[in-house]
Design an enzyme around this catalytic site. Structure first.
Site, PDB file in Angstrom:
ATOM      1  N   SER A  41       0.810  -1.217   0.000  1.00 36.50           N
ATOM      2  CA  SER A  41       0.000   0.000   0.000  1.00 36.50           C
ATOM      3  C   SER A  41       0.848   1.274   0.000  1.00 36.50           C
ATOM      4  O   SER A  41       0.298   2.374  -0.059  1.00 36.50           O
ATOM      5  CB  SER A  41      -0.922   0.009   1.233  1.00 36.50           C
ATOM      6  N   GLU A 211       7.586 -11.116  -2.306  1.00 35.78           N
ATOM      7  CA  GLU A 211       6.260 -11.527  -1.821  1.00 35.78           C
ATOM      8  C   GLU A 211       5.607 -12.589  -2.699  1.00 35.78           C
ATOM      9  O   GLU A 211       4.932 -13.484  -2.192  1.00 35.78           O
ATOM     10  CB  GLU A 211       5.330 -10.312  -1.721  1.00 35.78           C
ATOM     11  N   HIS A 227      28.367   5.200  -5.923  1.00 38.54           N
ATOM     12  CA  HIS A 227      29.252   5.719  -4.881  1.00 38.54           C
ATOM     13  C   HIS A 227      29.465   4.722  -3.755  1.00 38.54           C
ATOM     14  O   HIS A 227      30.059   5.066  -2.737  1.00 38.54           O
ATOM     15  CB  HIS A 227      28.682   7.037  -4.330  1.00 38.54           C
ATOM     16  N   LYS A 319       2.407 -10.202  11.883  1.00 31.65           N
ATOM     17  CA  LYS A 319       1.321  -9.320  12.328  1.00 31.65           C
ATOM     18  C   LYS A 319       0.586  -9.935  13.515  1.00 31.65           C
ATOM     19  O   LYS A 319       0.188  -9.268  14.445  1.00 31.65           O
ATOM     20  CB  LYS A 319       0.340  -9.037  11.174  1.00 31.65           C
TER      21      LYS A 319
HETATM   22  C1  F6R Z   1       0.295  -8.057   1.008  1.00 30.19           C
HETATM   23  C2  F6R Z   1       1.194  -6.911   0.884  1.00 30.19           C
HETATM   24  C3  F6R Z   1       1.723  -6.277   2.127  1.00 30.19           C
HETATM   25  C4  F6R Z   1       0.723  -5.269   2.718  1.00 30.19           C
HETATM   26  C5  F6R Z   1       1.276  -4.586   3.969  1.00 30.19           C
HETATM   27  C6  F6R Z   1       0.362  -3.508   4.518  1.00 30.19           C
HETATM   28  O1  F6R Z   1      -0.213  -8.338  -0.271  1.00 30.19           O
HETATM   29  O2  F6R Z   1       1.479  -6.516  -0.208  1.00 30.19           O
HETATM   30  O3  F6R Z   1       2.940  -5.643   1.793  1.00 30.19           O
HETATM   31  O4  F6R Z   1       0.416  -4.297   1.757  1.00 30.19           O
HETATM   32  O5  F6R Z   1       1.510  -5.566   4.958  1.00 30.19           O
HETATM   33  O6  F6R Z   1      -0.956  -3.942   4.667  1.00 30.19           O
HETATM   34  P1  F6R Z   1      -2.155  -3.084   4.069  1.00 30.19           P
HETATM   35  O7  F6R Z   1      -1.904  -2.972   2.613  1.00 30.19           O
HETATM   36  O8  F6R Z   1      -3.402  -3.837   4.377  1.00 30.19           O
HETATM   37  O9  F6R Z   1      -2.098  -1.756   4.771  1.00 30.19           O
END
Ligand code: F6R
Length: 323
Positions: A41, A211, A227, A319
């Site tokens: 994101s 990923e 550099h 997470k």
């Molecule tokens: C999973 C991905 C991750 C999430 C990241 C943040 O497909 O690409 O990099 O984007 O863990 O989570 P969100 O996008 O839900 O804020």
């Protein structure tokens, strides 16, 4: 999901009310725009920042941490981007922006971010994607928002979408299909090397290989890599590195020389660099076409490696442990 990339660019458009708010904020005089987001994101913000690097009349800053810099005050518009709407770093930075009375836009499919609709202008996007696959939606919305705030014409994504669809059809029959490129990557650690607007494309490619294909990849930027990193690309090393130079048709003369010389030096040291470039009508189309191509490569590489390109077990585990 990746093959739907061109169509996703036109899937969500900002409505007239949101455009009017942006124009008003722009007229009142903005201190800057901070784009908050993590992982898949955050990439859209990095693309917007790179595209507007030279033309922007106010700072555009991507924020990938829990806090905001002290200079972000109520004159800064903030755009919180989170697919799930539950990413803790993004929510923490969002709270700082709210405490400082910044105007806040949120681009999300749900979660806690969606419930903050009292003080926030929400742009809701469809659910059911992996966040990284929703990049075209995030990007088209974020770019149009910032263009609106800057008082310039909005990019027409319909035309770009058509052009990407045509390119997609051609790659399937070309000598260098995404599958063939993925085969070239097998057994190597790719290092994507970009410059100016192709630096975030190099970063996106690295993240997509990590990923989707669940394997190591890195990225760097010219001129900075000239550099430091250049000292490590020597014959006497114990790693299987594959330099992938992302070449732009819009490189200025000095960058072109640096890219050419760096490629030759790496060749002389025994590496086999790949030079990747794609014809385009402007820098924006070049960024998106290369992104789509490398996204496809990452999925092909996942298949060659026998891994599931969709799952993100390690991200989810982390997470969960943090809860
Ligand atoms: C999973 C991905 C991750 C999430 C990241 C943040 O497909 O690409 O990099 O984007 O863990 O989570 P969100 O996008 O839900 O804020």
């Amino acid at each position: 999901m990746v093959r739907d990339f061109p169509n996703l660019l036109t899937r969500v458009k900002i409505d007239q009310d949101t455009q009017d708010i942006c124009v008003r904020l722009g007229d009142e005089g903005l201190g800057g725009v901070a784009i908050l987001g993590m992982g898949g994101s955050s990439i859209a913000g990095l693309y917007v920042q790179a595209l507007l690097q030279e033309a922007a009349t106010f700072p555009v800053r991507v924020n990938q941490v829990y806090t905001l810099p002290a200079y972000v005050d109520s004159r800064w518009a903030t755009i919180a981007v989170s697919y799930s709407g539950n990413t803790e770093e993004t929510l923490a930075a969002y709270n700082h922006a709210a405490q400082r009375n910044c105007p806040i836009f949120a681009i999300t499919s749900g979660g806690l971010l969606l419930s903050k609709n009292i003080s926030t202008m929400i742009i809701k996007i469809p659910g059911g994607f992996q966040p990284r696959a929703a990049f075209p939606i995030f990007f088209s919305v974020a770019l149009n928002l910032v263009e609106c705030l800057a008082g310039v014409n909005l990019t027409d994504f319909d035309t770009i979408s058509k052009s990407l669809l045509a390119k997609l059809a051609k790659w399937d029959d070309s000598a260098l299909t995404p599958r063939a490129m993925a085969q070239d990557f097998t057994g190597y650690v790719p290092v994507f090397i970009g410059s100016s607007h192709l630096t975030p494309v190099a970063y996106r490619a690295k993240c997509q290989i990590n990923e989707n294909a669940k394997t190591m990849a890195f990225y760097s930027e010219i001129p900075e890599a000239n550099h430091n990193e250049i000292e490590s690309f020597i014959a006497d090393n114990e790693f299987n590195i594959l330099p992938v130079f992302l070449r732009s048709s819009y490189e200025d003369e000095r960058l072109k020389r640096r890219m050419d010389i760096t490629t030759s030096l790496y060749e002389e040291e025994g590496f086999s660099p790949i030079r990747l470039s794609i014809g385009s009508k402007d820098e924006l189309e070049e960024m998106l076409a290369l992104t789509l191509y490398l996204d496809l490569v990452s999925v092909e590489l996942a298949e060659l490696r026998g891994v599931n390109p969709v799952s993100v077990n390690q991200i989810s585990r982390l997470k969960k442990e943090l809860e």
